[in-house]
Design a protein around this motif. Structure first.
Motif, PDB file in Angstrom:
ATOM      1  N   VAL A  74       0.832  -1.204   0.000  1.00 37.40           N
ATOM      2  CA  VAL A  74       0.000   0.000   0.000  1.00 37.40           C
ATOM      3  C   VAL A  74       0.869   1.257   0.000  1.00 37.40           C
ATOM      4  O   VAL A  74       0.598   2.214  -0.736  1.00 37.40           O
ATOM      5  CB  VAL A  74      -0.945  -0.015   1.216  1.00 37.40           C
ATOM      6  CG1 VAL A  74      -1.722   1.291   1.298  1.00 37.40           C
ATOM      7  CG2 VAL A  74      -1.904  -1.189   1.129  1.00 37.40           C
ATOM      8  N   VAL A  75       1.908   1.256   0.815  1.00 37.98           N
ATOM      9  CA  VAL A  75       2.808   2.416   0.848  1.00 37.98           C
ATOM     10  C   VAL A  75       3.459   2.634  -0.509  1.00 37.98           C
ATOM     11  O   VAL A  75       3.569   3.761  -1.003  1.00 37.98           O
ATOM     12  CB  VAL A  75       3.868   2.233   1.948  1.00 37.98           C
ATOM     13  CG1 VAL A  75       4.893   3.363   1.898  1.00 37.98           C
ATOM     14  CG2 VAL A  75       3.208   2.185   3.322  1.00 37.98           C
ATOM     15  N   THR A  76       3.863   1.551  -1.156  1.00 41.85           N
ATOM     16  CA  THR A  76       4.465   1.667  -2.488  1.00 41.85           C
ATOM     17  C   THR A  76       3.477   2.228  -3.500  1.00 41.85           C
ATOM     18  O   THR A  76       3.824   3.080  -4.323  1.00 41.85           O
ATOM     19  CB  THR A  76       4.965   0.292  -2.956  1.00 41.85           C
ATOM     20  OG1 THR A  76       5.928  -0.207  -2.028  1.00 41.85           O
ATOM     21  CG2 THR A  76       5.605   0.393  -4.327  1.00 41.85           C
ATOM     22  N   VAL A  77       2.231   1.770  -3.437  1.00 44.73           N
ATOM     23  CA  VAL A  77       1.212   2.260  -4.365  1.00 44.73           C
ATOM     24  C   VAL A  77       0.924   3.741  -4.121  1.00 44.73           C
ATOM     25  O   VAL A  77       0.780   4.525  -5.070  1.00 44.73           O
ATOM     26  CB  VAL A  77      -0.071   1.420  -4.243  1.00 44.73           C
ATOM     27  CG1 VAL A  77      -1.211   2.063  -5.031  1.00 44.73           C
ATOM     28  CG2 VAL A  77       0.174   0.004  -4.736  1.00 44.73           C
ATOM     29  N   VAL A  78       0.855   4.140  -2.857  1.00 41.88           N
ATOM     30  CA  VAL A  78       0.612   5.558  -2.547  1.00 41.88           C
ATOM     31  C   VAL A  78       1.744   6.416  -3.071  1.00 41.88           C
ATOM     32  O   VAL A  78       1.528   7.466  -3.706  1.00 41.88           O
ATOM     33  CB  VAL A  78       0.418   5.739  -1.029  1.00 41.88           C
ATOM     34  CG1 VAL A  78       0.375   7.228  -0.686  1.00 41.88           C
ATOM     35  CG2 VAL A  78      -0.861   5.063  -0.561  1.00 41.88           C
ATOM     36  N   LEU A  79       2.991   6.002  -2.826  1.00 40.97           N
ATOM     37  CA  LEU A  79       4.136   6.765  -3.317  1.00 40.97           C
ATOM     38  C   LEU A  79       4.182   6.777  -4.841  1.00 40.97           C
ATOM     39  O   LEU A  79       4.516   7.809  -5.457  1.00 40.97           O
ATOM     40  CB  LEU A  79       5.427   6.183  -2.747  1.00 40.97           C
ATOM     41  CG  LEU A  79       5.605   6.291  -1.231  1.00 40.97           C
ATOM     42  CD1 LEU A  79       6.908   5.635  -0.794  1.00 40.97           C
ATOM     43  CD2 LEU A  79       5.574   7.751  -0.778  1.00 40.97           C
ATOM     44  N   ARG A  80       3.834   5.637  -5.458  1.00 38.54           N
ATOM     45  CA  ARG A  80       3.804   5.603  -6.919  1.00 38.54           C
ATOM     46  C   ARG A  80       2.742   6.547  -7.462  1.00 38.54           C
ATOM     47  O   ARG A  80       2.951   7.216  -8.481  1.00 38.54           O
ATOM     48  CB  ARG A  80       3.546   4.180  -7.398  1.00 38.54           C
ATOM     49  CG  ARG A  80       3.571   4.058  -8.929  1.00 38.54           C
ATOM     50  CD  ARG A  80       3.107   2.687  -9.398  1.00 38.54           C
ATOM     51  NE  ARG A  80       4.002   1.661  -8.888  1.00 38.54           N
ATOM     52  CZ  ARG A  80       3.588   0.615  -8.184  1.00 38.54           C
ATOM     53  NH1 ARG A  80       2.305   0.480  -7.888  1.00 38.54           N
ATOM     54  NH2 ARG A  80       4.443  -0.290  -7.759  1.00 38.54           N
ATOM     55  N   THR A  81       1.603   6.603  -6.802  1.00 38.90           N
ATOM     56  CA  THR A  81       0.530   7.499  -7.248  1.00 38.90           C
ATOM     57  C   THR A  81       0.971   8.952  -7.158  1.00 38.90           C
ATOM     58  O   THR A  81       0.753   9.741  -8.096  1.00 38.90           O
ATOM     59  CB  THR A  81      -0.730   7.272  -6.402  1.00 38.90           C
ATOM     60  OG1 THR A  81      -1.134   5.908  -6.512  1.00 38.90           O
ATOM     61  CG2 THR A  81      -1.862   8.172  -6.864  1.00 38.90           C
ATOM     62  N   SER A 241       0.087  -1.631 -16.307  1.00 39.25           N
ATOM     63  CA  SER A 241       0.067  -3.038 -15.936  1.00 39.25           C
ATOM     64  C   SER A 241      -0.116  -3.129 -14.428  1.00 39.25           C
ATOM     65  O   SER A 241      -0.036  -2.107 -13.727  1.00 39.25           O
ATOM     66  CB  SER A 241       1.374  -3.719 -16.363  1.00 39.25           C
ATOM     67  OG  SER A 241       2.473  -3.194 -15.634  1.00 39.25           O
ATOM     68  N   PRO A 242      -0.364  -4.323 -13.884  1.00 42.45           N
ATOM     69  CA  PRO A 242      -0.493  -4.435 -12.420  1.00 42.45           C
ATOM     70  C   PRO A 242       0.728  -3.937 -11.663  1.00 42.45           C
ATOM     71  O   PRO A 242       0.612  -3.513 -10.519  1.00 42.45           O
ATOM     72  CB  PRO A 242      -0.714  -5.941 -12.216  1.00 42.45           C
ATOM     73  CG  PRO A 242      -1.337  -6.406 -13.487  1.00 42.45           C
ATOM     74  CD  PRO A 242      -0.707  -5.581 -14.565  1.00 42.45           C
ATOM     75  N   GLN A 243       1.899  -3.979 -12.292  1.00 42.64           N
ATOM     76  CA  GLN A 243       3.098  -3.481 -11.625  1.00 42.64           C
ATOM     77  C   GLN A 243       3.101  -1.963 -11.499  1.00 42.64           C
ATOM     78  O   GLN A 243       3.866  -1.414 -10.707  1.00 42.64           O
ATOM     79  CB  GLN A 243       4.352  -3.931 -12.384  1.00 42.64           C
ATOM     80  CG  GLN A 243       4.702  -5.396 -12.220  1.00 42.64           C
ATOM     81  CD  GLN A 243       3.751  -6.304 -12.983  1.00 42.64           C
ATOM     82  OE1 GLN A 243       3.152  -5.891 -13.975  1.00 42.64           O
ATOM     83  NE2 GLN A 243       3.605  -7.535 -12.514  1.00 42.64           N
ATOM     84  N   GLN A 244       2.272  -1.269 -12.291  1.00 45.99           N
ATOM     85  CA  GLN A 244       2.163   0.190 -12.203  1.00 45.99           C
ATOM     86  C   GLN A 244       0.808   0.610 -11.638  1.00 45.99           C
ATOM     87  O   GLN A 244       0.305   1.685 -11.948  1.00 45.99           O
ATOM     88  CB  GLN A 244       2.353   0.832 -13.586  1.00 45.99           C
ATOM     89  CG  GLN A 244       3.789   0.880 -14.066  1.00 45.99           C
ATOM     90  CD  GLN A 244       4.247  -0.442 -14.614  1.00 45.99           C
ATOM     91  OE1 GLN A 244       3.492  -1.122 -15.314  1.00 45.99           O
ATOM     92  NE2 GLN A 244       5.473  -0.832 -14.302  1.00 45.99           N
ATOM     93  N   SER A 245       0.213  -0.213 -10.801  1.00 42.42           N
ATOM     94  CA  SER A 245      -1.097   0.105 -10.234  1.00 42.42           C
ATOM     95  C   SER A 245      -1.025   1.377  -9.402  1.00 42.42           C
ATOM     96  O   SER A 245      -0.048   1.611  -8.683  1.00 42.42           O
ATOM     97  CB  SER A 245      -1.595  -1.051  -9.359  1.00 42.42           C
ATOM     98  OG  SER A 245      -1.795  -2.208 -10.130  1.00 42.42           O
ATOM     99  N   MET A 246      -2.089   2.170  -9.499  1.00 42.56           N
ATOM    100  CA  MET A 246      -2.196   3.385  -8.718  1.00 42.56           C
ATOM    101  C   MET A 246      -3.272   3.202  -7.647  1.00 42.56           C
ATOM    102  O   MET A 246      -3.918   2.157  -7.550  1.00 42.56           O
ATOM    103  CB  MET A 246      -2.497   4.573  -9.637  1.00 42.56           C
ATOM    104  CG  MET A 246      -1.378   4.847 -10.641  1.00 42.56           C
ATOM    105  SD  MET A 246      -1.720   6.198 -11.779  1.00 42.56           S
ATOM    106  CE  MET A 246      -1.815   7.594 -10.658  1.00 42.56           C
ATOM    107  N   LEU A 247      -3.461   4.242  -6.858  1.00 34.51           N
ATOM    108  CA  LEU A 247      -4.314   4.122  -5.681  1.00 34.51           C
ATOM    109  C   LEU A 247      -5.763   3.816  -6.046  1.00 34.51           C
ATOM    110  O   LEU A 247      -6.434   3.024  -5.369  1.00 34.51           O
ATOM    111  CB  LEU A 247      -4.234   5.411  -4.852  1.00 34.51           C
ATOM    112  CG  LEU A 247      -4.757   5.356  -3.416  1.00 34.51           C
ATOM    113  CD1 LEU A 247      -4.099   4.224  -2.656  1.00 34.51           C
ATOM    114  CD2 LEU A 247      -4.495   6.680  -2.713  1.00 34.51           C
ATOM    115  N   ALA A 248      -6.272   4.417  -7.115  1.00 35.62           N
ATOM    116  CA  ALA A 248      -7.650   4.144  -7.525  1.00 35.62           C
ATOM    117  C   ALA A 248      -7.827   2.690  -7.919  1.00 35.62           C
ATOM    118  O   ALA A 248      -8.869   2.077  -7.631  1.00 35.62           O
ATOM    119  CB  ALA A 248      -8.032   5.060  -8.678  1.00 35.62           C
TER     120      ALA A 248
END
Length: 301
Positions: A74-81, A241-248
């Motif tokens: 989750v932290v990774t996804v938030v930072l990626r977003t 792709s799933p590896q670039q998933s964002m928060l939404a």
């Protein structure tokens, strides 16, 4: 002969302020009432419902928030977003600023053409534009063909961060161009001419006079693009792709696949808080006078 009463003959300055004040407060509140009702029904109530779910499912407490903070995914996804939204905002600023400046210096006919090109994406379905980017960015697509023709390709773009950033920037570009153009249109170009008349080079006049006056439009457009990019779903889902998933996308997984409404509510509340903090920060930075810093406090003889 027309007779004038003492009341009519009295100057306006002698009339009490209470008598001159019009009862405008209540009509203005009535005009705002429909918008307030719509915001309350379609925004405040659902947001409050999400906030309640985030602390009540599956048990009352802040377990969803603590679990989210300790979950590396989750932290990774938030930072990626946040990073993806920042990259898209920078790309939009770099593309929109010269385009908006060009709109201010061309004639009315070309300005109408440039405005139509900006508004054209609004007349096209977002799904159609996204699928068009899927075709363009694939390994045998037009973009890779152009990169190969100039010796820079082929490169893998579909399903990558670069491809998602380019596709999102194209979707968000009108939201940056219009506020920047609106700010630039209100700038008096005689200020730049005056600066050059006082000995400044064209670049220095632009940097010290024109650029600061246009920063409010840049800030408004950047805020709009950043906020919309934080909650973007369609383009990252189809181009990425799933590896670039964002928060939404993560929220969608929590609701549709895991049926974890508490975790989804915590993620949604986190996204809302990040958005509000971002908007408040931009408002605080831009809460200054209308004149650029270089023109304030520098008065001479």
């Amino acid at each position: 002969m027309v007779s004038v009463s003492p009341v009519d003959a009295a100057p306006a300055a002698t009339v009490p302020a209470a008598a001159r004040r019009r009862p405008r407060g209540r009509p203005l509140l009535l005009l705002a009432l429909p918008a307030v009702v719509v915001l309350a029904v379609f925004f405040v109530v659902p947001a409050a419902r999400l906030a309640w779910l985030s602390v009540s499912e599956p048990a009352l407490g802040f377990g969803n928030y603590t679990g989210m903070a300790s979950d590396g995914v989750v932290v990774t996804v938030v930072l990626r977003t946040l990073g993806m939204a920042a990259v898209v905002t920078v790309l939009c600023v770099l593309c929109a600023y010269p385009y908006a400046y060009l709109m201010t210096i061309v004639g009315p006919r070309w300005r109408a053409v440039l405005t139509a090109l900006v508004l054209l994406p609004f007349w096209t379905s977002l799904m159609a534009r996204t699928f068009a980017w899927v075709v363009l960015l694939q390994d045998t697509g037009l973009v890779n063909g152009l990169l190969a023709a100039v010796g820079l390709g082929p490169a893998r773009l579909l399903g990558t961060t670069a491809g998602v950033s380019v596709a999102m920037a194209q979707v968000m570009l009108p939201f940056m161009v219009l506020p920047v153009y609106s700010a630039m249109r209100g700038i008096d170009r005689r200020l730049v001419d005056a600066a050059m008349g006082l000995g400044a080079t064209p670049f220095a006049a632009f940097l010290r006079v024109y650029l600061p006056l246009s920063l409010r439009g840049v800030a408004a457009g950047a805020t709009l693009v950043m906020v919309l990019s934080l909650g973007f779903y369609v383009t990252p889902s189809l181009v990425g792709s799933p590896q670039q998933s964002m928060l939404a996308q993560l929220i969608s997984v929590q609701v549709n696949q895991l049926v974890d409404f508490g975790a989804a509510g915590a993620l949604a509340v986190t996204l809302l808080v990040v958005t509000l903090v971002l908007v408040a920060g931009v408002q605080r930075l831009t809460r200054t006078g209308g004149a650029p810093v270089g023109l304030v406090g520098g008065g001479g003889s």
